[in-house]
Motif scaffolding. Structure first.
Motif: not given
Length: 748
Positions: A597-606
Motif C-alpha cells: 500500500l505504501n508503494a502504491a500511495l507513494k507512486e501516486r502522491l509523492n
C-alpha cells in the motif's frame, strides 16, 4: 453505513496471494514492526523519546536516550528491592507440586540445579479449580514481528575490529556477513569467541530462527553438532520465551514451553528447561490459582484428605527482565495504594498546596457527573482506574484541571504526540500534558526530586492500555510516596505492543476503585465503534457518509481502491487532504499489506527516485525512535548527517545507519502503529486473505482511528461480523494479578 457504488476498474497489478501469517493483525502477537523495515531484523516493546527535542539529537540519539532512561529506572528498581527489610519465607504449608517448585526456585537462587521432579508431568488440577493453559508461543510466520524482547543496541556501538572478527566467524558458518554489526552489538566484546564456543548464541540476534542457527552450528561444529546438545536446548528455550514475549506473554506455563520445545526437535525438553534455569537464563515461578469454592458445601473441620487440599498452582517459566518488571510493578502499585493515609482523602504532598477535604469536594461539586465521580475517587485513593472511550478523556482532563486548581503538581502523560495534542485541547495549561516517554526520559514534565522520583502529586495516564509491563514499572517506580496515579483508557482497544496487559490485569485484579465513564462517543462513528466494543457490528445511519463500505474482490483491487479513496474520493467529498487520511491494514506483508500500500500511495502522491534509502522529501513516514513506539512524520531532506524528519512539530535527524531499521513509509500503518492517534479520515483495508487475522479489538482499534470519516475496503465478507461477535482478544499469560492480590490483599 453506505456502500460506495463506484465502478470497479482493473487493478492492473495482479492479485498476489497474501499468506495468513503475513496478514495476521497481531492482537496477541504484535503486528507492529515499527522498529525495522521490511527485511531487517529488529530489536519488543520499550520506550524512548524522539518526537520532541530535535535539538538534542546532536548529543544523544533517540535510542541512546531511551536506553539511558531505562537503565536509570532499572537501577532505581533494584535499589528499592534491595532495601526491603528481609526475605519473606513462604511456602511452609505447601506440598506436592507447589513444594517441589519452591525447592526448584531456591535451588536456582543458590546456584544448584533444580530437582528434576519439578519437570515431571503436572498432576491434574482439582475439578473445582481447573488450570487455564497458557497460550502456545505464537507460530512464526512470514509476517514481520513486533519488537523483540532484548535491549536495543546502538548500531556501530561495537568496535570495527569486533565486527570484522564476527564477520569472519559468520562466513565460516555460512551465515550472511551483513549480520555482523547486529551480532557484535548483541553479544558485545568477544562476540566471535562466544559464537565459536556456542554457535546457537546466534539465536539472540533479532530475526534469526532456530533452523538458521542449526545450519550455522553444523557448519562450525561439524560432527560435534547434535540435536541433544545442551547449548542448543538452552538457546531454543530462551528463544521460545522471547517469541512468547512478542506475543505479549510475560511468562509461559511449563507444559506449554516443554511442548513447544518438543516441536522444535529438542529431544529432552525437561532437561533443556532445567539447564536454562540452572544457568540463570530464565526463572521459574509458582502462582496460586483462584479456587472456585472454599470447600464442600457446609464446611466442616479437617477431613482425612486435607493434606491433598493444598492450593492449586500453575508453574511458569519466564525471562528475568519481565519477571523483575512485573514484580517491581506490583511492589510499586502496592506502595502507591498503601502510602496514602486512609483517614483522609489524601495529604498535601507539597507544603502549602492547600489540599483538603472541603477543597476536593468543592472542585468536584462544580464538575460534571462523571468527572465529579472520578475526582472524588482520586481524592480518597492512591490508585484509581477510569474506563471509557474517546469522549471520556474530558473527564480525565477535568480531574487534571481540578488537581492543579488545588495547587498540586499534576500532569497527564499520553501515549503519542497526537494524543498529547488532543488532550491539551481539553485543558488550559498545555505544559501539564506530556508523553509517557518524554516524562520518563526527563525531556518533558516537572523533572525529578533529590530522591530521583518524579516531582508530582498526581499522574494521569489516559492511554493506560498501551502500557507494557516494563514501561508501567518505570512509571510506577518513579512516583514518590503519597503521590496518586490515575490510569485511564479504553479497555476495548488493542493491548500494548510490548509484553503484559497491565490495564486489563489491574481491572481483573480488583485492587483499587474503577470508575466507568457514562459519556458515549458521539455521532455515527461513535455509535459504530461502541457497538463493536460489545460485539455487535450493526447498521448505522450515516447521512453525511461518515461511514462508507467499498466492496472489493481481491487484494489487487483493494490496493487500487485504497489509492483512489485517499487521493481522490475523500479529498473531494470531505475536503480532507491525503496526508490527513490514515490507511490501516492487518499486516506488513502480502499484496495488500503496508509495504504494498505504501508503494502504491507513494507512486501516486509523492513519486520520486527514493535516493536516500527509498525516501524522498515530502514522503510520509512512520518513525520508530525506540522499540514499541511509532511516531508519524514527514521527510524534510537528506544529507550527510542522515534523514531529516519533521515529527510532531519537532525536527529529528535519523543517522544513515539507522534509517533502514527505524523508518518506514507511513501512508499505511498497522493498527498497533496507529493506536493512540486519530486522523480526520481513516481507510481500513480488509483483503479477503486477512479474515483469520481479524478480532474484535483489532476492528475496534482500526475503526476508532477516524474522527470524521471512515471508509472500509471490504473483501472479507462474513468474516468481519464474525470476528466482531466471536473473536475476543487472545489471552496473554501474565503474573500481575496474582502478584497484586498478594501485595494488596485488603483491597480485593
Amino acid at each position: 453505513m453506505s456502500t460506495e457504488p463506484e465502478p470497479t476498474e482493473p487493478s492492473g497489478g495482479g492479485a498476489e496471494e497474501t499468506s495468513p501469517a503475513e496478514a495476521d493483525a497481531g492482537h496477541a502477537a504484535p503486528e507492529t514492526d515499527e522498529h525495522r523495515p521490511a527485511a531487517a531484523a529488529e530489536s519488543p516493546e520499550g520506550g524512548g523519546k524522539a518526537e520532541e527535542g530535535g535539538e538534542e539529537a546532536a548529543q544523544l540519539s533517540e535510542a541512546q536516550a531511551e536506553l539511558l532512561a531505562q537503565k536509570v529506572e532499572r537501577e532505581r528498581i533494584e535499589r528499592r528491592r534491595a532495601e526491603k527489610a528481609g526475605r519473606v519465607d513462604s511456602g511452609a504449608g505447601l506440598s506436592g507440586r507447589a513444594a517441589d517448585l519452591l525447592a526448584a526456585v531456591r535451588a536456582v537462587e543458590s546456584g544448584a540445579k533444580p530437582p528434576a521432579a519439578v519437570f515431571a508431568d503436572p498432576d491434574p488440577a482439582p475439578e473445582h479449580a481447573p488450570r487455564r493453559p497458557a497460550p502456545e508461543p505464537e507460530p512464526e510466520g512470514e509476517r514481520e514481528r513486533g519488537p523483540r524482547p532484548v535491549a536495543a543496541a546502538e548500531p556501530g556501538s561495537a568496535s570495527p575490529a569486533t565486527v570484522e572478527a564476527v564477520r569472519r566467524v559468520l562466513a565460516g558458518g555460512g551465515a550472511p556477513g551483513t549480520l555482523a554489526p547486529q551480532v557484535a552489538a548483541v553479544l558485545g566484546a568477544g562476540a566471535e569467541e562466544v559464537l565459536r564456543e556456542d554457535p546457537w548464541q546466534l539465536l539472540r540476534v533479532p530475526g534469526v530462527r532456530p533452523e538458521q542457527a542449526d545450519g550455522f552450528a553444523r557448519a562450525l561444529l561439524g560432527p560435534d553438532c547434535a540435536p541433544d546438545d545442551e547449548r542448543r536446548g538452552r538457546a531454543v528455550t530462551v528463544w521460545l520465551l522471547e517469541q512468547a514475549a512478542l506475543a505479549g506473554h510475560t511468562a509461559l506455563e511449563l507444559t506449554a514451553l516443554t511442548a513447544a520445545l518438543a516441536q522444535r526437535s529438542v529431544p529432552d525438553a525437561d532437561t533443556a528447561v532445567q539447564d536454562t534455569l540452572a544457568e540463570g537464563e530464565a526463572l521459574v515461578f509458582q502462582d496460586a490459582l483462584e479456587e472456585a469454592g472454599a470447600g464442600p458445601a457446609g464446611g466442616g473441620g479437617e477431613e482425612e484428605g486435607d493434606e491433598e487440599a493444598a492450593p492449586p498452582v500453575r508453574v511458569l517459566v519466564g525471562l528475568e527482565r519481565y519477571a523483575l518488571a512485573e514484580e517491581s510493578l506490583a511492589d510499586a502499585l502496592a506502595r502507591i495504594v498503601n502510602s496514602l493515609p486512609k483517614d483522609s482523602p489524601g495529604p498535601s504532598p507539597r507544603e502549602g498546596s492547600g489540599e483538603s477535604v472541603p477543597r476536593w469536594e468543592s472542585v468536584a461539586a462544580t464538575a460534571s457527573r462523571g468527572a465529579a465521580e472520578l475526582i472524588r475517587a482520586v481524592a480518597g485513593h492512591g490508585l484509581v482506574l477510569h474506563t471509557g472511550g474517546e469522549a471520556a478523556r474530558a473527564e480525565s482532563a477535568a480531574l487534571l484541571v481540578a488537581a492543579r486548581s488545588l495547587g498540586l503538581g499534576a500532569v497527564a502523560a499520553c501515549h503519542t504526540p497526537d494524543g498529547r495534542r488532543r488532550f491539551a485541547t481539553l485543558v488550559e495549561a498545555e505544559d501539564s500534558v506530556v508523553t509517557v516517554h518524554g516524562l520518563l526520559s526527563g525531556a518533558e514534565g516537572p523533572g525529578r526530586d533529590s530522591d530521583g522520583a518524579l516531582a508530582l502529586d498526581l499522574l494521569i495516564l489516559p492511554d493506560a492500555p498501551q502500557l507494557d509491563v516494563e514501561s508501567a514499572a518505570m512509571v510506577a517506580e518513579s512516583l514518590r510516596d503519597g503521590a496518586r496515579l490515575m490510569l485511564g483508557g479504553d479497555p476495548a482497544v488493542l493491548w500494548s505492543a510490548g509484553p503484559g496487559r497491565v490495564f486489563a490485569d489491574l481491572l481483573a485484579a480488583g485492587v483499587c476503585p474503577r470508575i466507568a465513564s457514562r459519556t458515549p462517543d458521539p455521532g455515527p462513528l461513535g455509535e459504530l465503534v461502541s457497538g463493536i466494543g460489545i460485539g455487535e457490528l450493526g447498521q448505522v445511519e450515516a447521512p453525511g457518509k461518515e461511514i462508507v463500505i467499498v466492496p472489493v474482490r481481491d487484494a489487487g483491487e483493494a490496493v487500487h481502491r485504497t489509492v483512489q479513496l485517499v487521493a481522490d474520493s475523500v479529498p473531494r467529498a470531505f475536503d480532507i487532504a491525503p496526508e490527513q487520511t490514515v490507511v490501516i491494514t492487518p499486516g506488513h506483508g502480502g499484496a495488500a499489506g503496508t509495504r504494498a500500500l505504501n508503494a502504491a500511495l507513494k507512486e501516486r502522491l509523492n513519486p520520486g527516485p527514493g535516493r536516500f534509502g527509498g525516501f524522498d522529501p515530502g514522503d510520509l513516514v512512520a518513525y520508530a525512535p525506540a522499540p514499541g513506539r511509532t511516531v508519524p512524520g514527514r521527510v524534510v531532506k537528506a544529507d550527510a548527517d542522515g534523514l531529516h524528519l519533521s515529527c510532531a512539530g519537532a525536527s529529528v535527524v535519523v543517522p544513515k545507519e539507522r534509517v533502514e531499521q527505524s523508518v518506514r513509509h507511513g501512508w499505511a500503518l498497522t493498527a498497533h502503529q496507529a493506536v493512540g492517534s486519530r486522523w480526520p479520515a481513516a481507510v481500513v483495508v480488509l483483503p479477503g486473505d486477512a479474515a483469520q487475522a481479524l478480532s474484535r479489538p483489532w476492528v475496534y482499534t482500526a475503526f476508532g482511528r477516524a474522527e470524521r470519516h471512515l471508509s472500509v475496503v471490504h473483501g472479507v465478507e462474513q468474516a468481519l461480523p464474525r470476528a466482531v461477535a466471536e473473536v475476543p482478544a487472545k489471552p496473554r499469560t501474565t503474573r500481575l494479578p496474582a502478584l497484586l492480590r498478594t501485595q494488596v490483599p485488603a483491597a480485593r
